[in-house]
Design an enzyme around this catalytic site. Structure first.
Site, PDB file in Angstrom:
ATOM      1  N   LYS A  25       9.311  -0.900 -20.831  1.00 39.06           N
ATOM      2  CA  LYS A  25      10.667  -0.857 -21.403  1.00 39.06           C
ATOM      3  C   LYS A  25      11.622  -0.111 -20.465  1.00 39.06           C
ATOM      4  O   LYS A  25      12.696  -0.617 -20.123  1.00 39.06           O
ATOM      5  CB  LYS A  25      10.631  -0.143 -22.759  1.00 39.06           C
ATOM      6  N   ASN A  26      11.209   1.091 -20.071  1.00 39.79           N
ATOM      7  CA  ASN A  26      12.150   1.939 -19.346  1.00 39.79           C
ATOM      8  C   ASN A  26      12.395   1.475 -17.906  1.00 39.79           C
ATOM      9  O   ASN A  26      13.328   1.949 -17.261  1.00 39.79           O
ATOM     10  CB  ASN A  26      11.708   3.404 -19.422  1.00 39.79           C
ATOM     11  N   CYS A  44      17.286   6.996 -29.484  1.00 40.88           N
ATOM     12  CA  CYS A  44      16.522   7.760 -30.479  1.00 40.88           C
ATOM     13  C   CYS A  44      17.163   9.128 -30.726  1.00 40.88           C
ATOM     14  O   CYS A  44      17.639   9.782 -29.788  1.00 40.88           O
ATOM     15  CB  CYS A  44      15.102   7.982 -29.978  1.00 40.88           C
ATOM     16  N   ARG A  59      21.511  14.941 -26.169  1.00 41.96           N
ATOM     17  CA  ARG A  59      21.107  14.146 -25.003  1.00 41.96           C
ATOM     18  C   ARG A  59      22.311  14.021 -24.060  1.00 41.96           C
ATOM     19  O   ARG A  59      22.939  12.973 -23.973  1.00 41.96           O
ATOM     20  CB  ARG A  59      20.587  12.773 -25.447  1.00 41.96           C
ATOM     21  N   PRO A  60      22.602  15.094 -23.317  1.00 41.43           N
ATOM     22  CA  PRO A  60      23.794  15.086 -22.460  1.00 41.43           C
ATOM     23  C   PRO A  60      23.642  14.124 -21.282  1.00 41.43           C
ATOM     24  O   PRO A  60      22.524  13.767 -20.904  1.00 41.43           O
ATOM     25  CB  PRO A  60      23.868  16.531 -21.957  1.00 41.43           C
ATOM     26  N   GLN A  62      24.466  15.248 -15.821  1.00 37.51           N
ATOM     27  CA  GLN A  62      23.898  15.041 -14.478  1.00 37.51           C
ATOM     28  C   GLN A  62      24.220  13.651 -13.942  1.00 37.51           C
ATOM     29  O   GLN A  62      24.373  13.454 -12.733  1.00 37.51           O
ATOM     30  CB  GLN A  62      22.378  15.267 -14.487  1.00 37.51           C
ATOM     31  N   ASP A  71       6.942  11.173 -24.460  1.00 36.82           N
ATOM     32  CA  ASP A  71       6.898   9.948 -25.264  1.00 36.82           C
ATOM     33  C   ASP A  71       5.507   9.646 -25.816  1.00 36.82           C
ATOM     34  O   ASP A  71       5.324   8.667 -26.544  1.00 36.82           O
ATOM     35  CB  ASP A  71       7.401   8.745 -24.439  1.00 36.82           C
ATOM     36  N   ARG A 102      12.248  -1.716 -31.059  1.00 41.83           N
ATOM     37  CA  ARG A 102      13.077  -1.493 -29.874  1.00 41.83           C
ATOM     38  C   ARG A 102      12.205  -1.396 -28.634  1.00 41.83           C
ATOM     39  O   ARG A 102      12.666  -1.692 -27.532  1.00 41.83           O
ATOM     40  CB  ARG A 102      13.862  -0.176 -30.015  1.00 41.83           C
TER      41      ARG A 102
HETATM   42  N1  EPU Z   1      19.333  16.135 -19.362  1.00 42.48           N
HETATM   43  C1  EPU Z   1      20.450  16.907 -19.156  1.00 42.48           C
HETATM   44  N2  EPU Z   1      21.538  16.310 -18.572  1.00 42.48           N
HETATM   45  C2  EPU Z   1      21.545  15.001 -18.207  1.00 42.48           C
HETATM   46  C3  EPU Z   1      20.399  14.229 -18.419  1.00 42.48           C
HETATM   47  C4  EPU Z   1      19.297  14.823 -19.006  1.00 42.48           C
HETATM   48  O1  EPU Z   1      20.466  18.085 -19.462  1.00 42.48           O
HETATM   49  O2  EPU Z   1      22.568  14.539 -17.678  1.00 42.48           O
HETATM   50  C5  EPU Z   1      18.142  16.759 -19.980  1.00 42.48           C
HETATM   51  C6  EPU Z   1      17.799  16.130 -21.329  1.00 42.48           C
HETATM   52  O3  EPU Z   1      18.517  16.736 -22.384  1.00 42.48           O
HETATM   53  C7  EPU Z   1      16.306  16.347 -21.408  1.00 42.48           C
HETATM   54  C8  EPU Z   1      15.848  16.267 -19.944  1.00 42.48           C
HETATM   55  O4  EPU Z   1      17.025  16.468 -19.159  1.00 42.48           O
HETATM   56  O5  EPU Z   1      16.028  17.618 -21.894  1.00 42.48           O
HETATM   57  C9  EPU Z   1      15.207  14.976 -19.538  1.00 42.48           C
HETATM   58  O6  EPU Z   1      16.022  13.866 -19.924  1.00 42.48           O
HETATM   59  P1  EPU Z   1      16.024  12.486 -19.135  1.00 42.48           P
HETATM   60  O7  EPU Z   1      17.375  12.272 -18.579  1.00 42.48           O
HETATM   61  O8  EPU Z   1      14.849  12.445 -18.212  1.00 42.48           O
HETATM   62  O9  EPU Z   1      15.794  11.449 -20.315  1.00 42.48           O
HETATM   63  P2  EPU Z   1      16.453  10.046 -20.480  1.00 42.48           P
HETATM   64  O10 EPU Z   1      16.649   9.410 -19.150  1.00 42.48           O
HETATM   65  O11 EPU Z   1      17.604  10.099 -21.399  1.00 42.48           O
HETATM   66  C10 EPU Z   1      14.193   8.748 -20.494  1.00 42.48           C
HETATM   67  C11 EPU Z   1      13.528   7.766 -21.418  1.00 42.48           C
HETATM   68  C12 EPU Z   1      13.042   8.486 -22.661  1.00 42.48           C
HETATM   69  C13 EPU Z   1      12.091   9.615 -22.264  1.00 42.48           C
HETATM   70  C14 EPU Z   1      12.753  10.541 -21.232  1.00 42.48           C
HETATM   71  C15 EPU Z   1      11.824  11.598 -20.693  1.00 42.48           C
HETATM   72  C16 EPU Z   1      14.757   5.751 -20.909  1.00 42.48           C
HETATM   73  C17 EPU Z   1      15.726   4.738 -21.362  1.00 42.48           C
HETATM   74  N3  EPU Z   1      14.493   6.742 -21.771  1.00 42.48           N
HETATM   75  O12 EPU Z   1      15.298   9.276 -21.227  1.00 42.48           O
HETATM   76  O13 EPU Z   1      12.330   7.526 -23.389  1.00 42.48           O
HETATM   77  O14 EPU Z   1      11.728  10.369 -23.395  1.00 42.48           O
HETATM   78  O15 EPU Z   1      13.258   9.759 -20.129  1.00 42.48           O
HETATM   79  O16 EPU Z   1      10.722  11.011 -20.090  1.00 42.48           O
HETATM   80  O17 EPU Z   1      14.221   5.663 -19.828  1.00 42.48           O
HETATM   81  C18 EPU Z   1      11.405   6.487 -25.250  1.00 42.48           C
HETATM   82  O18 EPU Z   1      11.084   5.555 -24.484  1.00 42.48           O
HETATM   83  O19 EPU Z   1      10.992   6.587 -26.440  1.00 42.48           O
HETATM   84  C19 EPU Z   1      12.314   7.508 -24.751  1.00 42.48           C
HETATM   85  C20 EPU Z   1      12.986   8.339 -25.549  1.00 42.48           C
END
Ligand code: EPU
Length: 436
Positions: A24-25, A121, A126-127, A130, A325, A417
């Site tokens: 998915k990701n 989710c 979820r900022p 970055q 996850d 999803r």
């Molecule tokens: N974070 C920040 N600022 C940012 C981005 C992230 O502070 O600009 C923090 C987040 O709050 C979190 C950490 O950094 O504490 C890691 O977040 P990350 O950006 O890695 O997560 P994401 O890209 O939003 C993806 C997956 C998630 C998975 C996470 C961690 C996708 C679409 N989603 O989310 O997948 O939990 O990486 O591995 O790729 C799922 O598939 O069920 C799912 C939630």
């Protein structure tokens, strides 16, 4: 409104073979990445899940042509040649987290992008600071507009390569920095990059199409901007390129835990065992047998008769650490262990909403400041529970498979999803699960 539910009769060990779908990701990043290509392409192993459907809807809305070529292999033709728009509709952006990849891809393509802050989710805050920092360092201006100030608008006269040091390790921000810089002028270096297999997959896809990305899978990624992404057979080539999305390691891990929790015996096919190492190591620690069949791209998971499952502590970390996850699914397995296990969640602050649901089934779990204590020796009993998010839903399914009696799971749209044909795949190994 029609509400669909899963109904599971527990107590049947999983036995047989399961085939894992594409990740998915990865798919939700590779599809927007097609916006950066100067030629059409074909991609296979795209999972049949709702997040992918939304991604395709957004692409089509922007003017892309998408055709399903082979349902069985998830093979699609995608062409973005006629895309002129750079605006992602509000509703679609809000439905899914990965809609943020359209920001990076559209910025890279036309130096403009507009999309609402992404949904996804409910895992706490979820900022995307970055992501925005990376875009700005490359030369884009970002503003928030709309009555709720939740629409991100990006524009750049020119994108210029630079050094981007991430303050936190972020999958999404790393992917977006790649998308925005792959056609920038000069060289971009991403420091403190995430290392997940889907980052490598996105880089492989783009490199396959002519990008120059080195170091994906390590914490320093170097991207030499290219003018065109027209495939590795040369500019203007009309060759029909086909890229295959990597297997979904979280889907594979979910089936590994389901096999273990039901004390079953399952071959899980179409996986890259290396991507599963953290999950495999944890299962072995608990007492589950996992055989890695590298040549066959499979893992064999079973529990020896009479084997006692042991408690084991979990700390979630970015890859190659134990994935957040997989945390809810593993918690269900730990309810069967001989003692208490401590779970420490380091990625998402609100990842324990599933605990309330598991307690309804008889699990003994205490919430702590950034984690949970899962008491072992629980006997789960079927009842109605809610899939609060995607992985919580997967955990509820595993709980239903081991519970005594019938479990009904509501809000299954979360599960759909991210899991392709989960009812069909589990039924094929003897689970009594149906969608009503
Ligand atoms: N974070 C920040 N600022 C940012 C981005 C992230 O502070 O600009 C923090 C987040 O709050 C979190 C950490 O950094 O504490 C890691 O977040 P990350 O950006 O890695 O997560 P994401 O890209 O939003 C993806 C997956 C998630 C998975 C996470 C961690 C996708 C679409 N989603 O989310 O997948 O939990 O990486 O591995 O790729 C799922 O598939 O069920 C799912 C939630």
């Amino acid at each position: 409104m029609i509400t669909e539910k899963f109904v599971i009769q527990g107590g049947y060990p999983l036995k047989g073979d399961i085939f894992v779908s594409g990740a998915k990701n990865s798919a939700v990043a590779i599809l927007p990445a097609v916006l950066l290509l100067d030629v059409p392409c074909t991609i296979e192993n795209i999972p049949d899940i709702n997040d992918v459907k939304i991604c395709m809807k957004i692409l089509k809305g922007l003017g892309a042509e998408i055709r399903l070529l082979n349902q069985k292999t998830g093979k699609y033709f995608v062409s973005c040649g006629r895309v002129t728009d750079y605006y992602v509709p509000y509703e679609e952006a809000k439905t899914m987290r990965a809609s943020y990849y359209f920001l990076g891809a559209l910025l890279g393509r036309c130096h403009k992008a507009r999309a609402a802050m992404p949904g996804g989710c409910p895992l706490g805050e979820r900022p995307i600071d970055q992501h925005l920092k990376a875009f700005e360092l490359l030369g884009a201006k970002s503003t928030l507009s709309g009555s709720r100030r939740d629409i991100v608008e990006l524009s750049a006269e020119i994108l210029t390569g630079t050094v981007i040091t991430m303050d936190v390790v972020s999958v999404g921000a790393t992917m977006n920095a790649i998308l925005a810089s792959v056609k920038a002028k000069g060289t971009t270096i991403i420091e403190n990059a995430a290392k997940e297999p889907h980052i490598v997959d996105l880089a492989n896809f783009l490199n396959y199409m002519g990008a120059q990305i080195q170091g994906a899978g390590t914490d320093t990624i170097k991207i030499k901007g290219v003018r065109r992404l027209a495939g590795n057979a040369g500019e203007g080539s009309t060759v029909d390129y086909c890229y295959s999305v990597v297997p979904d390691q979280i889907e594979a891990g979910t089936f590994m835990v389901a096999a273990a929790a039901t004390r079953g015996d399952v071959f899980i096919h179409g996986v890259i065992p290396k991507h599963l190492e953290a999950i495999t190591a944890k299962l072995r620690d608990i007492g589950v047998t996992v055989e890695e069949l590298n040549d066959e791209e499979a893992v064999h998971v079973f529990v020896e008769p009479g084997k006692v499952l042991h408690a084991s502590n979990i700390r979630t970390e970015p890859y190659p650490g134990f994935p957040t996850d997989m945390q809810p699914q593993m918690a269900v397995l730990l309810t069967l262990a001989d003692d208490a296990s401590v779970i420490t969640e380091n990625i998402w602050e609100d990842r324990f909403r599933y605990v309330k649901e598991l307690r309804k089934m008889g699990a003994k779990i205490d919430i702590t400041q950034n984690g949970a204590i899962v008491h072992g020796n629980s006997h789960l009993t079927g009842t109605e529970v809610n899939a609060c998010d995607l992985r919580a839903g997967a955990a509820m399914i595993i709980a239903g498979l081991i519970a005594e009696g019938e479990t009904t799971i509501t809000d299954i749209f979360h599960v759909e999803r991210g899991y392709s044909d989960i009812v069909g795949k589990l039924s094929g190994t003897g689970a009594k699960i149906k969608k009503i």
